[in-house]
Design an enzyme around this catalytic site. Structure first.
Site, PDB file in Angstrom:
ATOM      1  N   HIS A 238      -4.679  -2.396   5.354  1.00 36.21           N
ATOM      2  CA  HIS A 238      -3.546  -1.662   5.920  1.00 36.21           C
ATOM      3  C   HIS A 238      -3.566  -1.747   7.445  1.00 36.21           C
ATOM      4  O   HIS A 238      -3.737  -0.751   8.154  1.00 36.21           O
ATOM      5  CB  HIS A 238      -3.593  -0.195   5.472  1.00 36.21           C
ATOM      6  CG  HIS A 238      -3.140  -0.007   4.056  1.00 36.21           C
ATOM      7  ND1 HIS A 238      -4.005   0.286   3.031  1.00 36.21           N
ATOM      8  CD2 HIS A 238      -1.907  -0.108   3.509  1.00 36.21           C
ATOM      9  CE1 HIS A 238      -3.330   0.387   1.897  1.00 36.21           C
ATOM     10  NE2 HIS A 238      -2.057   0.142   2.142  1.00 36.21           N
TER      11      HIS A 238
ATOM     12  N   HIS B  92       5.822   1.304   9.305  1.00 36.90           N
ATOM     13  CA  HIS B  92       5.607   2.102   8.081  1.00 36.90           C
ATOM     14  C   HIS B  92       4.152   2.468   7.805  1.00 36.90           C
ATOM     15  O   HIS B  92       3.890   3.420   7.091  1.00 36.90           O
ATOM     16  CB  HIS B  92       6.223   1.415   6.867  1.00 36.90           C
ATOM     17  CG  HIS B  92       5.310   0.446   6.192  1.00 36.90           C
ATOM     18  ND1 HIS B  92       5.071  -0.817   6.689  1.00 36.90           N
ATOM     19  CD2 HIS B  92       4.549   0.564   5.078  1.00 36.90           C
ATOM     20  CE1 HIS B  92       4.216  -1.427   5.903  1.00 36.90           C
ATOM     21  NE2 HIS B  92       3.875  -0.618   4.917  1.00 36.90           N
ATOM     22  N   ASP B  93       3.180   1.689   8.317  1.00 40.92           N
ATOM     23  CA  ASP B  93       1.756   1.988   8.039  1.00 40.92           C
ATOM     24  C   ASP B  93       0.975   2.170   9.333  1.00 40.92           C
ATOM     25  O   ASP B  93      -0.252   2.041   9.319  1.00 40.92           O
ATOM     26  CB  ASP B  93       1.119   0.840   7.255  1.00 40.92           C
ATOM     27  CG  ASP B  93       1.189   1.086   5.739  1.00 40.92           C
ATOM     28  OD1 ASP B  93       0.899   0.171   4.956  1.00 40.92           O
ATOM     29  OD2 ASP B  93       1.538   2.228   5.356  1.00 40.92           O
TER      30      ASP B  93
ATOM     31  N   GLN C 113      -5.250  -4.806 -10.892  1.00 35.69           N
ATOM     32  CA  GLN C 113      -4.033  -5.568 -10.618  1.00 35.69           C
ATOM     33  C   GLN C 113      -3.128  -5.601 -11.853  1.00 35.69           C
ATOM     34  O   GLN C 113      -1.928  -5.401 -11.761  1.00 35.69           O
ATOM     35  CB  GLN C 113      -4.376  -6.997 -10.188  1.00 35.69           C
ATOM     36  CG  GLN C 113      -4.945  -7.081  -8.774  1.00 35.69           C
ATOM     37  CD  GLN C 113      -4.004  -6.501  -7.743  1.00 35.69           C
ATOM     38  OE1 GLN C 113      -2.831  -6.833  -7.713  1.00 35.69           O
ATOM     39  NE2 GLN C 113      -4.492  -5.568  -6.945  1.00 35.69           N
TER      40      GLN C 113
HETATM   41  C1  LIG Z   1      -2.632  -6.899  -2.971  1.00 35.06           C
HETATM   42  C2  LIG Z   1      -2.544  -6.047  -3.972  1.00 35.06           C
HETATM   43  N1  LIG Z   1      -2.051  -4.759  -3.722  1.00 35.06           N
HETATM   44  C3  LIG Z   1      -2.364  -3.770  -4.569  1.00 35.06           C
HETATM   45  O1  LIG Z   1      -3.058  -3.946  -5.552  1.00 35.06           O
HETATM   46  N2  LIG Z   1      -1.866  -2.525  -4.337  1.00 35.06           N
HETATM   47  C4  LIG Z   1      -0.969  -2.211  -3.232  1.00 35.06           C
HETATM   48  C5  LIG Z   1      -1.360  -1.004  -2.498  1.00 35.06           C
HETATM   49  C6  LIG Z   1      -1.838   0.083  -3.421  1.00 35.06           C
HETATM   50  C7  LIG Z   1      -2.292  -0.207  -4.666  1.00 35.06           C
HETATM   51  S1  LIG Z   1      -2.831   1.202  -5.480  1.00 35.06           S
HETATM   52  C8  LIG Z   1      -2.481   2.212  -4.176  1.00 35.06           C
HETATM   53  N3  LIG Z   1      -2.690   3.552  -4.092  1.00 35.06           N
HETATM   54  C9  LIG Z   1      -3.176   4.287  -5.125  1.00 35.06           C
HETATM   55  O2  LIG Z   1      -3.341   3.820  -6.221  1.00 35.06           O
HETATM   56  C10 LIG Z   1      -3.496   5.717  -4.808  1.00 35.06           C
HETATM   57  C11 LIG Z   1      -2.323   6.561  -5.159  1.00 35.06           C
HETATM   58  C12 LIG Z   1      -2.014   6.783  -6.496  1.00 35.06           C
HETATM   59  C13 LIG Z   1      -0.941   7.578  -6.809  1.00 35.06           C
HETATM   60  C14 LIG Z   1      -0.154   8.121  -5.784  1.00 35.06           C
HETATM   61  C15 LIG Z   1      -0.454   7.846  -4.447  1.00 35.06           C
HETATM   62  C16 LIG Z   1      -1.523   7.039  -4.127  1.00 35.06           C
HETATM   63  C17 LIG Z   1      -1.925   1.457  -3.156  1.00 35.06           C
HETATM   64  C18 LIG Z   1      -1.409   2.081  -1.958  1.00 35.06           C
HETATM   65  O3  LIG Z   1      -1.814   3.158  -1.569  1.00 35.06           O
HETATM   66  O4  LIG Z   1      -0.377   1.418  -1.362  1.00 35.06           O
HETATM   67  C19 LIG Z   1       0.636   2.190  -0.925  1.00 35.06           C
HETATM   68  C20 LIG Z   1       1.877   1.654  -0.988  1.00 35.06           C
HETATM   69  C21 LIG Z   1      -2.294  -1.504  -5.250  1.00 35.06           C
END
Ligand SMILES: C=CNC(=O)N1CCc2c(sc(NC(=O)Cc3ccccc3)c2C(=O)OC=C)C1
Length: 329
Positions: A68, A108-109, A277
């Site tokens: 991030h 946004h981040d 994933q």
């Molecule tokens: C390259 C692959 N990208 C990913 O696998 N992700 C993108 C970011 C993300 C998760 S899981 C998760 N977050 C969570 O899983 C924790 C959570 C669960 C439920 C509500 C709020 C936060 C995030 C995140 O925080 O991104 C925000 C947009 C999975």
């Protein structure tokens, strides 16, 4: 506005000078270019030196986290730029909405700590106390972004009227808050209801009258841009995952050290990456992109195919892992 942002008798020399900046400052380079391409600098009489000062400050306002960080913000900004041009919505949004959408993507981040909202809440962090557990990270990003604007030499919106600034701020707040994963189900359900209603009305192109309908599409757009890693070619996508897993595993270590339950995607085990994933694509990413795909049909077809292939890659990789572990078990 000249291509490199300033008039110069030696464009080639300046381009050589600027290149390292775009390497070290991907966010500034990409965002400045998009502002230029969309003629936002001229339309809103943005002073170029203020835009550069703001983008430099934004780029420098971050914590050293593997995923991030400014690269992710540059990626989301570029993805937003592309999504705004999708067929079926290309001429829907006006320049004010486009300014707000690009700005929301680039901020946004900002200053992301590399931890999730659930972690910040359960550890009673200062941020969770400050924002009463409500979209903790997202409120922080918005506050930092607008705080940086307060310095006159960084106020890129100084030539907007008070009313224009108020509407821009409303849109940016709405869009950045929509990137909170906890809001996903409601956001997507509202989006699906809107598209269903539009389909019922029969006209083949999207007409959006109310602020609520227009911002709802933009909220889902930035949510798509934020979750676009899985729709990119595998070699790009896997680089993003590797960065994110380092962040998640570090959070898992912190949860363990604090005697807290370790979040599922933060468990250091060979199958976590694939399992997380697959689960994340099934529950969040595919439903969202399938709905977006129906709005911009057929523009997102390649994206949907790539997403399916990426999910299959994880399923194959997980099968190989589990069969090998059962073999030697
Ligand atoms: C390259 C692959 N990208 C990913 O696998 N992700 C993108 C970011 C993300 C998760 S899981 C998760 N977050 C969570 O899983 C924790 C959570 C669960 C439920 C509500 C709020 C936060 C995030 C995140 O925080 O991104 C925000 C947009 C999975």
């Amino acid at each position: 506005i000249p291509e490199l942002g300033v008039e110069t008798p030696q464009p080639e020399e300046l381009r050589v000078e600027l290149n390292p900046i775009s390497g070290e400052r991907p966010l500034t380079a990409i965002t400045y270019r998009i502002f230029q391409e969309r003629d936002l600098i001229r339309t809103f009489s943005i002073e170029p030196h203020k835009l550069l000062s703001y983008l430099f400050a934004l780029e420098d306002s971050y914590q050293q986290v593997p995923y991030h960080n400014k690269l992710h913000r540059a990626d989301v900004c570029q993805s937003m730029h592309v999504l705004l041009n999708s067929s079926g919505i290309k001429d829907v949004f006006n320049e004010f909405e486009i300014l707000a959408a690009i700005f929301a993507a680039v901020v946004h981040d900002v200053h992301h700590p590399g931890l999730t909202n659930p972690f910040l809440i359960k550890t009673k962090s200062d941020l969770a106390i400050l924002y009463n557990n409500e979209s903790v990270l997202e409120n922080h990003h918005i506050a930092v972004a607008f705080k940086l604007l307060q310095a006159d030499e960084r106020n890129i919106f100084s030539n907007l009227s008070a009313e224009q600034m108020e509407t821009l701020r409303r849109r940016v707040v709405d869009m950045v808050l929509a990137t909170d994963m906890a809001k996903h189900k409601t956001l997507l359900a509202d989006f699906q209801n809107l598209l269903e209603a539009k389909k019922m009305s029969g006209n083949d192109y999207l007409t959006l009258e109310s602020y609520d309908d227009r911002i709802l599409v933009l909220k889902n757009m930035i949510h798509c841009a934020d979750l676009s890693n899985m729709t990119k070619p595998l070699d790009t996508y896997s680089k993003w995952i590797d960065r994110l897993m380092v962040e998640f595993w570090k959070q898992g270590d912190a949860e363990r050290d604090l005697g807290l339950d370790i979040s599922p995607m933060c468990v250091r085990s060979p199958t976590t990456k694939d399992k997380h994933q697959i689960g994340f694509i099934n529950s969040f990413v595919h439903p969202l992109w399938e709905t977006w795909g129906s709005l911009v049909y057929p523009d997102a077809n390649t994206i949907l195919e790539t997403l399916a292939q990426n999910r299959e890659w994880h399923e194959a990789s997980l099968a190989a892992l589990t069969s090998s572990t059962t073999d030697n078990s």
